[in-house]
Design an enzyme around this catalytic site. Structure first.
Site: not given
Ligand SMILES: Cn1cncc1C[C@H](N)C(=O)O
Ligand code: BAL
Ligand SMILES: [Zn+2]
Ligand SMILES: [Zn+2]
Length: 478
Positions: A102, A133, A167-168, A229, A331, A344, A446
């Protein structure tokens, strides 16, 4: 005469055009896991990959990992996880390769120079969402295995694959699967290798042994049942955006210091070895500043920059769902907005503690606004940092492979991004995980114009081939 690893390298070199064409096909699939309307594309990407592995003679299991519940309460099927194996020789060691299929969202209007889902080759760089990625590296593993087969050279080790499509979006459902299969599918695995990370620069290859974690927050504020509005109603409504922007502004100051009380109290103090690592790696603050196009950075020395990227938490504000962000001058008072930010995390920070600290602070800040609006804060994703044992033979194999292909000693580094599965392997198995980084620092994962250098793509396959051979030599015999 048996084939050598050099024959594998030669096959890789001779098939560059085919491998680029394949990457173009993979990039064209809009497998964006965070957009429910594209879930079918994520599924298609997983199915395409499964068929590719089967063509290589692999045994593939598509594991159903259930559904996710969306913000509106509806359920959406999660893409199956691929658990596959190529080679089952009991006399050989076994490595499990992880990757993700993904990608992050992308649209030309974000500022891309070409369509994000059309792989575009410019000046030796392959531009496209997912190129680095993580579709490029995942496809590299399959091309590498195919190259062994093409020259009739047996794989030096058995290869298992664990490939996901979420993963994303925080790898929803993967941790449970690894826990469930820890003794079965992963039971005979000797180590894990992940290629989903980047070098510190563009020339010196790197192995990565540490990542930061991620706690993602959503703050919802609602002031009315419909958008209003701003001329007719402005001045008479407690506007949701006014509340939200004041809360977001209270989270972090202009120096990047996080303002949530207590957020730094569990941060592990920098060790002498970690400080030495920051001092020793090949990294240029000026090249870094120029590469990202920043006027100045928040820190100025190599050590300070890397310490902040690797060993200290950071808070980033990502956006506001429901707010107007198109061209033109709409608006309107948005009736409901959702602010999104993430922290992080670094060693010794615990996601549960971070969640409590943030929620208490934001609730207090909101109450001080004396706003009558509806307010809610959630943390859909929370993970710790991850650090591996870089003295393990798995890292020796990676180091030897990098040295063989690039002719230089790779740097051992950490990274500030997050890969949830590293924690799942740490939690549910005793397996060493190597991050065999193939991307360059300027790949723009990203970002707009994400790319994968053609040289990194081609050399990466050679590194993988060499790594498989090195593993067979360095992993301890029973
Ligand atoms: C959204 N997310 C949660 N853990 C990792 C991710 C996505 C990605 N690997 C990052 O470091 O941003
Ligand atoms: N590529 C590192 C973890 C992520 O962003 O998918
Ligand atoms: Zn990745
Ligand atoms: Zn990524």
């Amino acid at each position: 005469m048996t084939s050598s690893i050099q024959d594998v390298f030669t096959h890789i070199e001779n098939n560059q055009q085919l491998f680029v064409k394949r990457l173009a096909e993979w990039v064209s699939v809009r497998s964006v896991s965070s957009q429910p309307e594209l879930r079918g594309e994520v599924l298609r990407m997983v199915q395409m990959t499964a068929q590719h592995i089967e063509r290589l003679g692999g045994a593939v299991e598509m594991v159903d990992i259930g559904t996710e519940t969306l913000a509106d309460g509806s359920k959406l099927a999660l893409p199956p996880v691929i658990l596959a194996e190529i080679g089952r020789d009991p006399a050989k060691k076994t490595v499990c390769v992880y990757g993700h299929l993904d990608v992050q969202p992308a649209q030309l209007e974000d500022g891309w120079d070409s369509d994000p889902f059309t792989l575009t080759h410019r000046n030796g760089k392959l531009y496209g969402r997912g190129a680095t990625d993580d579709k490029g590296p995942v496809l590299s593993w399959l091309n590498c295995i195919e190259s062994f087969q093409a020259v009739s050279k047996a794989l030096p080790v058995n290869v298992k694959l664990c490939l996901e499509g979420m993963e994303e979006s925080g790898s929803i459902g993967l941790g449970e699967l690894i826990a469930e299969r820890g003794k079965s599918f992963f039971g005979n695995v000797d180590c894990v290798c992940i290629s989903d990370s980047y070098w510190l620069g563009t020339q010196t290859p790197c192995l990565t042994f540490g990542l930061r974690g991620l706690c993602y927050f959503e703050i919802e504020v609602q002031c009315a049942q419909r958008d209003l509005h701003s001329g007719v109603y402005g001045g008479s409504v407690h506007e949701a955006m006014t509340d939200l922007t004041q809360i977001l502004a209270s989270l972090v100051d202009s120096s990047g210091r996080i303002l949530v009380p207590g957020i730094y109290k569990s941060v592990k103090p920098l060790s002498e070895m970690e400080a030495q690592l920051c001092a020793n790696v090949d990294f240029s603050p000026e090249e870094y500043r120029l590469e990202i196009g920043a006027t100045t950075l928040q820190q100025h020395t190599k050590e300070d920059i890397l310490n902040h990227r690797w060993h200290l938490p950071s808070l980033s504000i990502h956006g506001i769902e429901g707010a107007f962000s198109e061209l033109g001058q709409k608006t309107v008072i948005p009736s409901r907005v959702v602010g999104k930010f993430s922290i992080r995390t670094v060693p010794n920070m615990e996601p549960d503690e971070v969640e409590r600290q943030v929620k208490d602070y934001v609730a207090q800040t909101f109450s001080e606004l004396r706003s009558p609006n509806r307010f809610r804060i959630t943390m859909p994703v929370g993970s710790q940092a991850w650090v591996a044992d870089s003295t393990h033979p798995n890292y020796t194999a990676g180091r030897n492979a990098m040295r063989r292909v690039f002719g230089v000693e790779p740097n051992l580094i950490r990274d500030g991004c997050s890969i949830p599965v590293t924690l799942d392997f740490a939690r549910h198995t005793a397996l060493n995980v190597l991050l065999l980084s193939l991307g360059a620092c300027d790949d723009g994962a990203h970002s707009q114009n994400e790319k994968f250098n053609l040289s990194n793509y081609m050399n990466g396959m050679k590194v993988m081939a060499s790594y498989l051979e090195e593993l067979s030599l360095v992993l301890p015999k029973e």
